[in-house]
Motif scaffolding. Sequence first.
Motif, PDB file in Angstrom:
ATOM      1  N   VAL A   1       0.863  -1.184   0.000  1.00  0.00           N
ATOM      2  CA  VAL A   1       0.000   0.000   0.000  1.00  0.00           C
ATOM      3  C   VAL A   1       0.899   1.233   0.000  1.00  0.00           C
ATOM      4  N   LEU A   2       0.618   2.153  -0.918  1.00  0.00           N
ATOM      5  CA  LEU A   2       1.326   3.431  -0.974  1.00  0.00           C
ATOM      6  C   LEU A   2       0.319   4.549  -0.747  1.00  0.00           C
ATOM      7  N   VAL A   3       0.551   5.355   0.279  1.00  0.00           N
ATOM      8  CA  VAL A   3      -0.319   6.495   0.579  1.00  0.00           C
ATOM      9  C   VAL A   3       0.399   7.770   0.142  1.00  0.00           C
ATOM     10  N   VAL A   4      -0.222   8.495  -0.765  1.00  0.00           N
ATOM     11  CA  VAL A   4       0.343   9.745  -1.284  1.00  0.00           C
ATOM     12  C   VAL A   4      -0.342  10.900  -0.559  1.00  0.00           C
ATOM     13  N   GLY A   5       0.381  11.506   0.368  1.00  0.00           N
ATOM     14  CA  GLY A   5      -0.197  12.547   1.215  1.00  0.00           C
ATOM     15  C   GLY A   5      -0.517  11.967   2.580  1.00  0.00           C
ATOM     16  N   ILE A   6       0.351  12.173   3.560  1.00  0.00           N
ATOM     17  CA  ILE A   6       0.123  11.561   4.874  1.00  0.00           C
ATOM     18  C   ILE A   6      -0.170  12.629   5.932  1.00  0.00           C
TER      19      ILE A   6
ATOM     20  N   TYR B   1       3.952   2.149   2.400  1.00  0.00           N
ATOM     21  CA  TYR B   1       4.826   3.260   2.026  1.00  0.00           C
ATOM     22  C   TYR B   1       4.018   4.552   2.074  1.00  0.00           C
ATOM     23  N   GLY B   2       4.676   5.646   2.362  1.00  0.00           N
ATOM     24  CA  GLY B   2       3.985   6.933   2.403  1.00  0.00           C
ATOM     25  C   GLY B   2       4.888   8.041   1.903  1.00  0.00           C
ATOM     26  N   ILE B   3       4.331   8.910   1.083  1.00  0.00           N
ATOM     27  CA  ILE B   3       5.105  10.067   0.623  1.00  0.00           C
ATOM     28  C   ILE B   3       4.286  11.340   0.820  1.00  0.00           C
ATOM     29  N   ASP B   4       4.996  12.434   1.005  1.00  0.00           N
ATOM     30  CA  ASP B   4       4.346  13.709   1.293  1.00  0.00           C
ATOM     31  C   ASP B   4       5.324  14.829   0.959  1.00  0.00           C
ATOM     32  N   LYS B   5       4.798  15.966   0.556  1.00  0.00           N
ATOM     33  CA  LYS B   5       5.667  17.110   0.294  1.00  0.00           C
ATOM     34  C   LYS B   5       6.337  17.597   1.575  1.00  0.00           C
ATOM     35  N   ASN B   6       5.683  17.333   2.700  1.00  0.00           N
ATOM     36  CA  ASN B   6       6.260  17.666   4.005  1.00  0.00           C
ATOM     37  C   ASN B   6       7.177  16.514   4.433  1.00  0.00           C
TER      38      ASN B   6
ATOM     39  N   ASP C   1      12.418   8.243   3.165  1.00  0.00           N
ATOM     40  CA  ASP C   1      12.395   9.451   2.343  1.00  0.00           C
ATOM     41  C   ASP C   1      11.390   9.225   1.220  1.00  0.00           C
ATOM     42  N   THR C   2      11.440  10.044   0.179  1.00  0.00           N
ATOM     43  CA  THR C   2      10.442   9.936  -0.886  1.00  0.00           C
ATOM     44  C   THR C   2      10.782   8.883  -1.929  1.00  0.00           C
ATOM     45  N   ASN C   3      11.903   8.205  -1.763  1.00  0.00           N
ATOM     46  CA  ASN C   3      12.276   7.137  -2.690  1.00  0.00           C
ATOM     47  C   ASN C   3      11.574   5.838  -2.307  1.00  0.00           C
TER      48      ASN C   3
ATOM     49  N   ARG D   1       6.185   7.054 -12.202  1.00  0.00           N
ATOM     50  CA  ARG D   1       7.307   6.540 -11.411  1.00  0.00           C
ATOM     51  C   ARG D   1       7.206   5.047 -11.144  1.00  0.00           C
ATOM     52  N   LEU D   2       5.981   4.513 -11.188  1.00  0.00           N
ATOM     53  CA  LEU D   2       5.785   3.119 -10.795  1.00  0.00           C
ATOM     54  C   LEU D   2       5.769   2.194 -12.001  1.00  0.00           C
ATOM     55  N   ASN D   3       6.335   1.030 -11.812  1.00  0.00           N
ATOM     56  CA  ASN D   3       6.309  -0.011 -12.830  1.00  0.00           C
ATOM     57  C   ASN D   3       5.751  -1.286 -12.198  1.00  0.00           C
TER      58      ASN D   3
END
Length: 199
Positions: free
Chosen positions: A10-15, A36-41, A58-60, A89-91
């Motif tokens: 599971v990838l959450v974009v915006g945490i 996984y989680g990514i955020d501009k913050n 990190d965002t990687n 970005r995803l494959n």
Amino acid sequence: MSSTIDFKNVLVVGIGLIGGSIIRALKDNSFSGNVYGIDKNKGSVTSAYDLGFIQNKDTNIPKDLDDLLVIFSVPVLSIEEAISQISSRLNAKNILYTDTLSVKSTILNILKELDNNILSKFVLSHPIAGSEQSGFNASSPSLFQDRLSIICPNEENLEKDVSKVEDFWKALGSYTKKLSANDHDELFGKTSHMPHVIA
């Protein structure tokens, strides 16, 4: 859990509040896959990693994740950029997308302008949950407990994919209801109609 989460990753974009609550609920429910989680913050990503909620510090994130659910929990004005960046970005094999936004027709129109493969794999959803506070630090694993999550299938979605997204929200404690994107926006644009959709 009342339903099974049928994803390995599971990838959450915006945490922030909603996205952060998703990753906390996954941990609380002993989800056996990778989160996984990514955020501009970047501070939110670091905090979530340090607390053991996500795999990435990190965002990687890995590009070749299999059996993946991507959840967009970003502001409406950022959704087009987020979808374009993440999908490029995803494959991943066996990937599904969903979201947590309160407006559906806008996202559907964006998806129709993108690759049709994304449209068919994007099951729109809207958990009716929130708080007077915001940000990752305000997130809670129980935010979705006994709360309604609206599912808005589009004409390209497969029923089995819609069911997998429904089961995801049920596993976090929600109950679900299906509406078209237009019906969703009409009802949620008129607060006087809210009791009818929640009933």
